[in-house]
Scaffold this active site. Structure first.
Site, PDB file in Angstrom:
ATOM      1  N   GLU A 226       0.835  -1.209   0.000  1.00 19.58           N
ATOM      2  CA  GLU A 226       0.000   0.000   0.000  1.00 19.58           C
ATOM      3  C   GLU A 226       0.866   1.252   0.000  1.00 19.58           C
ATOM      4  O   GLU A 226       2.065   1.204   0.243  1.00 19.58           O
ATOM      5  CB  GLU A 226      -0.895   0.042   1.249  1.00 19.58           C
ATOM      6  N   ASP A 253       4.989   1.080  -3.989  1.00 24.47           N
ATOM      7  CA  ASP A 253       4.151   1.343  -5.141  1.00 24.47           C
ATOM      8  C   ASP A 253       3.708   0.001  -5.743  1.00 24.47           C
ATOM      9  O   ASP A 253       4.557  -0.854  -6.026  1.00 24.47           O
ATOM     10  CB  ASP A 253       4.999   2.133  -6.153  1.00 24.47           C
ATOM     11  N   HIS A 272      -9.877  -0.542 -11.394  1.00 20.14           N
ATOM     12  CA  HIS A 272     -10.813   0.460 -11.932  1.00 20.14           C
ATOM     13  C   HIS A 272     -10.319   1.897 -11.719  1.00 20.14           C
ATOM     14  O   HIS A 272     -10.896   2.818 -12.255  1.00 20.14           O
ATOM     15  CB  HIS A 272     -12.233   0.255 -11.361  1.00 20.14           C
TER      16      HIS A 272
HETATM   17  C1  SAM Z   1     -10.307   1.808  -4.079  1.00 24.95           C
HETATM   18  S1  SAM Z   1      -9.103   1.503  -2.881  1.00 24.95           S
HETATM   19  C2  SAM Z   1      -9.355  -0.216  -2.552  1.00 24.95           C
HETATM   20  C3  SAM Z   1      -8.766  -0.647  -1.236  1.00 24.95           C
HETATM   21  C4  SAM Z   1      -8.977  -2.120  -0.890  1.00 24.95           C
HETATM   22  N1  SAM Z   1      -8.399  -2.995  -1.872  1.00 24.95           N
HETATM   23  C5  SAM Z   1     -10.444  -2.403  -0.708  1.00 24.95           C
HETATM   24  O1  SAM Z   1     -11.029  -3.121  -1.523  1.00 24.95           O
HETATM   25  O2  SAM Z   1     -11.039  -1.901   0.260  1.00 24.95           O
HETATM   26  C6  SAM Z   1      -7.591   1.470  -3.839  1.00 24.95           C
HETATM   27  C7  SAM Z   1      -6.359   1.406  -2.980  1.00 24.95           C
HETATM   28  O3  SAM Z   1      -5.208   1.448  -3.821  1.00 24.95           O
HETATM   29  C8  SAM Z   1      -4.202   2.147  -3.105  1.00 24.95           C
HETATM   30  N2  SAM Z   1      -3.206   2.661  -4.061  1.00 24.95           N
HETATM   31  C9  SAM Z   1      -3.429   3.573  -5.035  1.00 24.95           C
HETATM   32  N3  SAM Z   1      -2.303   3.800  -5.726  1.00 24.95           N
HETATM   33  C10 SAM Z   1      -1.344   3.028  -5.181  1.00 24.95           C
HETATM   34  C11 SAM Z   1       0.040   2.829  -5.460  1.00 24.95           C
HETATM   35  N4  SAM Z   1       0.633   3.451  -6.494  1.00 24.95           N
HETATM   36  N5  SAM Z   1       0.731   1.966  -4.685  1.00 24.95           N
HETATM   37  C12 SAM Z   1       0.129   1.323  -3.650  1.00 24.95           C
HETATM   38  N6  SAM Z   1      -1.201   1.455  -3.355  1.00 24.95           N
HETATM   39  C13 SAM Z   1      -1.914   2.303  -4.106  1.00 24.95           C
HETATM   40  C14 SAM Z   1      -4.951   3.250  -2.414  1.00 24.95           C
HETATM   41  O4  SAM Z   1      -4.220   3.785  -1.314  1.00 24.95           O
HETATM   42  C15 SAM Z   1      -6.229   2.546  -2.007  1.00 24.95           C
HETATM   43  O5  SAM Z   1      -6.157   2.056  -0.695  1.00 24.95           O
END
Ligand code: SAM
Length: 368
Positions: A226, A253, A272
């Site tokens: 994360e 990342d 998405h």
């Molecule tokens: C829509 S949320 C979904 C969270 C979780 N999977 C859930 O279903 O509740 C998308 C997640 O992707 C993480 N995220 C976005 N870009 C990221 C990156 N470049 N590296 C790591 N995590 C990332 C965000 O912090 C967020 O928690």
């Protein structure tokens, strides 16, 4: 049934007459008028419903009541420093909305939905996120986004995540909001058979999903990747559930090629948020983690699918939300996900519905 509905003959299917030809006559025009009337009612109803929920929170009504406590309307008006008659009408409406219930003496108490509007609870958090200045700005710029092809509220970022991280109040509400969307599907996924023992959740949020899976099976160990700010929340959740020793929380990342070998790689509501090129990079990295895992390693993608033409599901609303908040983010149909998986050297071997309108797509490495 309304008076208008009573006057109407049974509507023909999809605007066609009983004989099968298209009805362009007065009947079709009348149908259209009623549809518009209903649409106006829905639109104005949705607007005042949202404002009522916001008012319920700002008046602090839920904070004044324990779960099984009932109080009179006058009493609640006094505690909330409100006009008694207005409060009585408002509570009458909140009862109709399913936020409040009444006892045999006509006193008001909270339904489970009303309890979920307490500060820190799921509905409170979702309401706080969608009415936040960032979400409102993004929604208001939908037309501009449609014209220019890019979101307008992100200050040049590709996603809202950096802006959310910079606002601790919003970040907390967003984490609770995401967690509440995930709890139902987490229980369903935890009940599945796991081949192997190492489960990686990429973009796993605050750990709601992975902690539910690990808590259900002592054999399993976990990896969660994360963003730094969210990884810290996940680490706290694992510690609170006594799972810290069985999970590696990696602040990194998800597009870096750093996922350790895994038997199951999960990405829930992650794809998405991104365009196809980013997703191909992500899926290629996931494939490598699976190839280094066991021979039966599987990728579990969880997304809300875009329905076919003319059908309204939450996937349609989410797609518009993605448009306004993510450069390249979009909902996709099952064939579109299948195509992405194929391009990344993965094969879709099954899909099934999950609670909350989500779909689980299972893929393995290699092509057909
Ligand atoms: C829509 S949320 C979904 C969270 C979780 N999977 C859930 O279903 O509740 C998308 C997640 O992707 C993480 N995220 C976005 N870009 C990221 C990156 N470049 N590296 C790591 N995590 C990332 C965000 O912090 C967020 O928690």
């Amino acid at each position: 049934m309304s008076a208008d509905d009573r006057d109407m003959p049974a509507p023909p299917v999809e605007g066609a007459t009983a004989a099968g030809e298209i009805d362009n006559g007065p009947f079709a025009a009348r149908q259209q008028a009623i549809t518009t009337q209903k649409a106006i009612q829905q639109m104005t109803g949705a607007d005042i419903w949202l404002k009522a929920l916001q008012s319920f929170v700002s008046l602090g009504i839920a904070d004044t009541l324990d779960d099984d406590e009932f109080r009179t309307s006058d009493d609640l008006a006094k505690v909330c420093q409100a006009d008694p008659q207005m409060m009585d009408r408002f509570l009458h409406a909140m009862h109709a909305y399913g936020v409040m219930t009444t006892d045999e003496r006509g006193r008001y108490g909270l339904t489970p939905l009303g309890q979920d509007l307490r500060p820190g609870a799921a509905m409170w958090a979702a309401l706080g996120v969608i009415t936040s200045p960032l979400w409102q700005r993004a929604g208001a710029s939908l037309a501009a986004t449609i014209c220019t092809g890019r979101p307008h509220a992100l200050n040049g970022e590709a996603t809202p995540y950096p802006l959310v991280a910079a606002d601790p109040g919003l970040a907390g509400m967003f984490a609770t909001f995401m967690s509440s969307r995930t709890i139902g599907l987490a229980t369903a996924l935890a009940a599945r058979d796991f081949s192997g023992t190492r489960v990686a959740d990429l973009g796993g949020g605050d750990g709601t999903l992975l902690s539910t899976i690990l808590a259900g099976d002592q054999r399993l160990t976990g990896i969660l990747i994360e963003r730094t700010d969210v990884a810290a929340r996940a680490a706290t959740r694992f510690a609170e559930r006594g799972l810290a020793g069985r999970v590696d929380v990696i602040a990194d990342d998800i597009f870096a090629d750093t996922c350790p070998p895994a038997d199951v790689v999960i990405a829930a509501s992650v794809l998405h948020n991104w365009d196809d090129a980013s997703n191909l990079r992500f899926l290629s990295n996931a494939r490598q983690a699976l190839e280094k895992g066991g021979p039966d390693a599987e990728l579990w993608l969880v997304e809300t699918l875009l329905p076919g033409p003319g059908i309204h599901t939450s996937g349609i609303d989410l797609d518009l939300r993605m448009m306004t908040l993510f450069a390249g983010g979009r909902e996709r149909t099952l064939p579109q996900y299948q195509e992405l998986l194929t391009q990344a050297g993965l094969t879709l071997i099954g899909d099934e519905s999950l609670p909350g309108g989500f779909t689980l797509m299972i893929a393995i490495t290699g092509s057909d």
